[in-house]
Scaffold this active site. Structure first.
Site, PDB file in Angstrom:
ATOM      1  N   GLU A  37       9.295  16.478  15.074  1.00 30.40           N
ATOM      2  CA  GLU A  37       9.782  16.268  13.710  1.00 30.40           C
ATOM      3  C   GLU A  37       9.063  17.253  12.778  1.00 30.40           C
ATOM      4  O   GLU A  37       7.842  17.269  12.720  1.00 30.40           O
ATOM      5  CB  GLU A  37       9.463  14.835  13.294  1.00 30.40           C
ATOM      6  CG  GLU A  37       9.982  14.502  11.920  1.00 30.40           C
ATOM      7  CD  GLU A  37       9.691  13.054  11.545  1.00 30.40           C
ATOM      8  OE1 GLU A  37       8.530  12.624  11.709  1.00 30.40           O
ATOM      9  OE2 GLU A  37      10.612  12.381  11.091  1.00 30.40           O
ATOM     10  N   LYS A  90       0.868  -1.186   0.000  1.00 28.26           N
ATOM     11  CA  LYS A  90       0.000   0.000   0.000  1.00 28.26           C
ATOM     12  C   LYS A  90       0.903   1.234   0.000  1.00 28.26           C
ATOM     13  O   LYS A  90       1.422   1.639   1.033  1.00 28.26           O
ATOM     14  CB  LYS A  90      -0.869  -0.017   1.258  1.00 28.26           C
ATOM     15  CG  LYS A  90      -2.234   0.618   1.114  1.00 28.26           C
ATOM     16  CD  LYS A  90      -2.250   2.080   0.781  1.00 28.26           C
ATOM     17  CE  LYS A  90      -2.009   3.013   1.937  1.00 28.26           C
ATOM     18  NZ  LYS A  90      -1.831   4.422   1.498  1.00 28.26           N
ATOM     19  N   GLU A 137       8.903   1.588  11.206  1.00 33.07           N
ATOM     20  CA  GLU A 137       9.968   2.579  10.990  1.00 33.07           C
ATOM     21  C   GLU A 137       9.289   3.931  11.075  1.00 33.07           C
ATOM     22  O   GLU A 137       8.529   4.305  10.173  1.00 33.07           O
ATOM     23  CB  GLU A 137      10.591   2.406   9.605  1.00 33.07           C
ATOM     24  CG  GLU A 137      11.225   1.055   9.357  1.00 33.07           C
ATOM     25  CD  GLU A 137      12.532   0.870  10.095  1.00 33.07           C
ATOM     26  OE1 GLU A 137      13.060   1.846  10.659  1.00 33.07           O
ATOM     27  OE2 GLU A 137      13.019  -0.275  10.119  1.00 33.07           O
ATOM     28  N   CYS A 188      13.347  10.786   7.362  1.00 34.88           N
ATOM     29  CA  CYS A 188      13.107  10.399   8.753  1.00 34.88           C
ATOM     30  C   CYS A 188      14.359  10.558   9.602  1.00 34.88           C
ATOM     31  O   CYS A 188      14.277  10.886  10.777  1.00 34.88           O
ATOM     32  CB  CYS A 188      12.621   8.960   8.797  1.00 34.88           C
ATOM     33  SG  CYS A 188      13.686   7.865   7.867  1.00 34.88           S
TER      34      CYS A 188
HETATM   35  P1  NAD Z   1       1.808   8.624   7.496  1.00 32.56           P
HETATM   36  O1  NAD Z   1       1.934   7.884   8.763  1.00 32.56           O
HETATM   37  O2  NAD Z   1       0.785   9.658   7.370  1.00 32.56           O
HETATM   38  O3  NAD Z   1       1.515   7.604   6.283  1.00 32.56           O
HETATM   39  C1  NAD Z   1       2.343   6.502   6.014  1.00 32.56           C
HETATM   40  C2  NAD Z   1       1.525   5.442   5.310  1.00 32.56           C
HETATM   41  O4  NAD Z   1       0.532   4.963   6.208  1.00 32.56           O
HETATM   42  C3  NAD Z   1       0.773   5.937   4.065  1.00 32.56           C
HETATM   43  O5  NAD Z   1       0.791   4.935   3.083  1.00 32.56           O
HETATM   44  C4  NAD Z   1      -0.628   6.143   4.590  1.00 32.56           C
HETATM   45  O6  NAD Z   1      -1.597   6.044   3.587  1.00 32.56           O
HETATM   46  C5  NAD Z   1      -0.746   4.994   5.575  1.00 32.56           C
HETATM   47  N1  NAD Z   1      -1.763   5.149   6.621  1.00 32.56           N
HETATM   48  C6  NAD Z   1      -2.274   6.287   7.146  1.00 32.56           C
HETATM   49  N2  NAD Z   1      -3.216   5.992   8.070  1.00 32.56           N
HETATM   50  C7  NAD Z   1      -3.292   4.643   8.147  1.00 32.56           C
HETATM   51  C8  NAD Z   1      -4.053   3.731   8.949  1.00 32.56           C
HETATM   52  N3  NAD Z   1      -4.942   4.148   9.845  1.00 32.56           N
HETATM   53  N4  NAD Z   1      -3.842   2.419   8.767  1.00 32.56           N
HETATM   54  C9  NAD Z   1      -2.941   1.962   7.885  1.00 32.56           C
HETATM   55  N5  NAD Z   1      -2.209   2.766   7.089  1.00 32.56           N
HETATM   56  C10 NAD Z   1      -2.362   4.100   7.233  1.00 32.56           C
HETATM   57  O7  NAD Z   1       3.262   9.167   7.199  1.00 32.56           O
HETATM   58  P2  NAD Z   1       3.733  10.033   5.944  1.00 32.56           P
HETATM   59  O8  NAD Z   1       3.261  11.421   6.188  1.00 32.56           O
HETATM   60  O9  NAD Z   1       3.383   9.357   4.678  1.00 32.56           O
HETATM   61  O10 NAD Z   1       5.325   9.931   6.096  1.00 32.56           O
HETATM   62  C11 NAD Z   1       6.046  10.769   6.909  1.00 32.56           C
HETATM   63  C12 NAD Z   1       6.465  10.068   8.182  1.00 32.56           C
HETATM   64  O11 NAD Z   1       7.141   8.857   7.882  1.00 32.56           O
HETATM   65  C13 NAD Z   1       7.448  10.870   8.991  1.00 32.56           C
HETATM   66  O12 NAD Z   1       7.077  10.864  10.344  1.00 32.56           O
HETATM   67  C14 NAD Z   1       8.757  10.146   8.804  1.00 32.56           C
HETATM   68  O13 NAD Z   1       9.683  10.306   9.810  1.00 32.56           O
HETATM   69  C15 NAD Z   1       8.329   8.750   8.646  1.00 32.56           C
HETATM   70  N6  NAD Z   1       9.334   7.972   7.904  1.00 32.56           N
HETATM   71  C16 NAD Z   1      10.129   7.100   8.603  1.00 32.56           C
HETATM   72  C17 NAD Z   1      11.117   6.371   7.954  1.00 32.56           C
HETATM   73  C18 NAD Z   1      12.006   5.416   8.692  1.00 32.56           C
HETATM   74  O14 NAD Z   1      12.673   4.625   8.078  1.00 32.56           O
HETATM   75  N7  NAD Z   1      12.041   5.451  10.007  1.00 32.56           N
HETATM   76  C19 NAD Z   1      11.281   6.534   6.577  1.00 32.56           C
HETATM   77  C20 NAD Z   1      10.468   7.428   5.894  1.00 32.56           C
HETATM   78  C21 NAD Z   1       9.488   8.142   6.583  1.00 32.56           C
END
Ligand code: NAD
Length: 489
Positions: free
Chosen positions: A383, A176, A251, A285
């Site tokens: 963040e 997804k 992550e 991240c």
């Molecule tokens: P997000 O949590 O909003 O979304 C991430 C994914 O989760 C998307 O595909 C989204 O559609 C899905 N999602 C949202 N709500 C959901 C639910 N209730 N159930 C299941 N899936 C759901 O994050 P984002 O805004 O896309 O990404 C930014 C964040 O990701 C930042 O906090 C960043 O630090 C983190 N990040 C971490 C790493 C790492 O390796 N630690 C890498 C990249 C990004």
């Protein structure tokens, strides 16, 4: 560009016929619509993945057979790299050379896990038992059906970090991608198909996280959820997965420190600080967003950093020479700008940056340097996920370590010093899963990636990334003819 979901080896219209607009963040133009999967599509995809796992050839193939297909997927990414890189730029905004790096890394990730798939063949670990009446061994087997949920900052690369090891292990899966950046993930379906991946092994559903993402996490036939994204969503996923005791790896976010000692080379320090916070528009991240500088170097470093930050070429990622593209979308743009405003309200000083000047369209934020952010301010603790760095002086090594570790996150940390012994000492004291010495951000497919504290659970990449998708089975055999002695004496 794909307009259908990839389920059970077929391109399929979403059950409810819904779509989501795809906006180019540099121009704000809608240039495509992606399918928005709903619960019914999640059901069909999980059913396909389940059947492919329980009855299909994939988990029963040798690792070497799976490796052949993974390598063909790597080649498929490389063969289409220019086209995929352009899609990534139009979807995410990042400069083209960075998109090309990401895709080369994504291809490399498939090659790397192909190698580990081969190593799984015949892997048996004999377990020496003190009790000589038995022999025992441990073997590893795929977990089952995995749901991989990924963010928008490195669209195909983050997907590859999950898809490649899951497939190498023999799992089947549903991917997804983030609603903001699904184009290249959907193309991965075509690449998999061309590589000969059997139907149902990899299913790809674009759509809203709260709808289709949540449906996958809640589905009782999913054995494992691999998630990269924000802390609040990670926490929710952990709670949902708890009901069925699903395996999870998370992550999540970070607020990573970079400790720069006074004996560091100024040019090198400025270069790595800039890369650590401005590449990929700071939407990283592990971005080193809190920079602690020994007081003897602080003023000179701040001056140089501001000077260099103001020279960064901002523009459309497809424009040659662009170093900083737009943020991914309007939500992120508003969020980062409001963080900068709030930082100033809470006492920080804006040394440079804020809304990028001279753009009528697009979500451009200039490289931003904040000083004097109070230790309890949002700018220092939360963040921001944008090109915004907070600088702060320190006087002693102990103080630097204390400030660096004073965070609920623990994803990454960096230290720079001319004194190797000191750098190693500080590296050892960091409470973080990824530590860089004399640099910030270089990432290697072979090395473990993941966070301490609220930055996540588990590790991706390297052999650790494969462990996420394997169960360990103990097989113990009785080799003695003596009665056991429980009721026959
Ligand atoms: P997000 O949590 O909003 O979304 C991430 C994914 O989760 C998307 O595909 C989204 O559609 C899905 N999602 C949202 N709500 C959901 C639910 N209730 N159930 C299941 N899936 C759901 O994050 P984002 O805004 O896309 O990404 C930014 C964040 O990701 C930042 O906090 C960043 O630090 C983190 N990040 C971490 C790493 C790492 O390796 N630690 C890498 C990249 C990004």
């Amino acid at each position: 560009m794909r307009s259908e979901l990839y389920i059970d080896g077929r391109w399929t219209a979403p059950a409810q016929g819904e779509t989501l607009p795809v906006v180019n963040p540099a121009t704000e133009e809608v240039f495509h619509h992606i399918p928005a999967a709903t619960e019914a599509d999640a059901e069909a995809a999980v059913r396909a993945a389940r059947r492919a796992f329980d009855e299909g050839p994939w988990p029963r193939m040798t690792g070497a057979e799976r490796a052949k297909i993974l390598r063909a997927m790597a080649e498929g990414i490389r063969a289409r790299l220019p086209e995929l890189a352009r899609l990534e730029v139009m979807d995410n905004g990042k400069p083209l050379p960075e998109a090309e790096w990401d895709l080369a890394d994504a291809a490399g990730c498939f090659d790397f896990y192909a190698g580990l798939a081969e190593e799984l063949d015949g892997e048996v670990e004999p377990i020496p038992l003190a009790d000589g009446r038995f022999t025992s061994k441990a073997v590893r087997e795929p977990v089952g059906v995995a749901a991989a949920i990924v963010p928008w900052n490195y669209p195909l690369l983050m997907a590859s970090w999950k898809v490649a090891p899951a497939l190498a292990a023999g799992c089947t899966m549903v991917l997804k991608p983030a609603e903001a950046t699904s184009l290249t993930a959907l193309e991965l379906g075509a690449i998999a198909e061309e590589a000969g991946l059997p139907p149902g092994v990899l299913n790809i559903l674009s759509g809203k996280g709260s709808v289709v993402g949540q449906a996958l996490v809640d589905h009782p036939q999913v054995d494992k959820v691999a998630f990269t994204g924000s802390g609040p969503v990670g926490s929710r996923i952990m709670a949902s997965a708890a009901r069925d005791i699903k395996r999870i790896s998370l992550e999540l976010g970070g607020k990573s420190p970079f400790v720069v000692f006074g004996d560091s080379d100024l040019d090198r320090a400025v270069e790595w600080i800039m890369f650590g916070i401005f590449w990929n528009q700071g939407q990283v991240c592990s971005a080193t967003s809190r920079v602690l500088v020994e007081r003897s170097l602080y003023d000179r470093l701040l001056g140089r950093l501001v000077e260099e930050a103001e020279k960064i070429r901002i523009g459309d990622g497809l424009q040659p020479g662009t170093l900083l593209g737009p943020l991914v979308n309007k939500v992120q743009y508003d969020n980062v700008l409001s963080h900068i405003d709030r930082a100033v309200e809470q006492g920080a000083k804006l040394a440079t940056g804020g809304k990028a000047q001279g753009f009528n369209h697009g979500y451009f934020v200039a490289p931003t340097v904040l000083t004097d952010a109070p230790l309890d301010s949002d700018a220092w603790r939360e963040e921001i996920f944008g090109p915004v760095v907070c600088l702060r002086p320190f006087d002693t090594e102990e103080e630097a370590i204390r400030l660096a570790n004073d965070s609920r996150f623990g994803l990454a940390a960096a230290v720079m010093s001319g004194d190797d012994v000191r750098a190693e000492r500080v590296a050892a004291a960091f409470r973080a899963g990824i530590v860089w010495i004399n640099c910030s951000q270089p990432t290697f497919t072979e090395a473990p990636w993941g966070g301490y504290k609220q930055s996540g659970i588990g590790r991706e990449l390297g052999r650790w990334g494969l462990d996420n998708y394997l169960e360990t089975k103990q097989i113990t055999r009785l080799v003695s003819d003596e009665p056991w002695g429980w009721y026959i004496k």
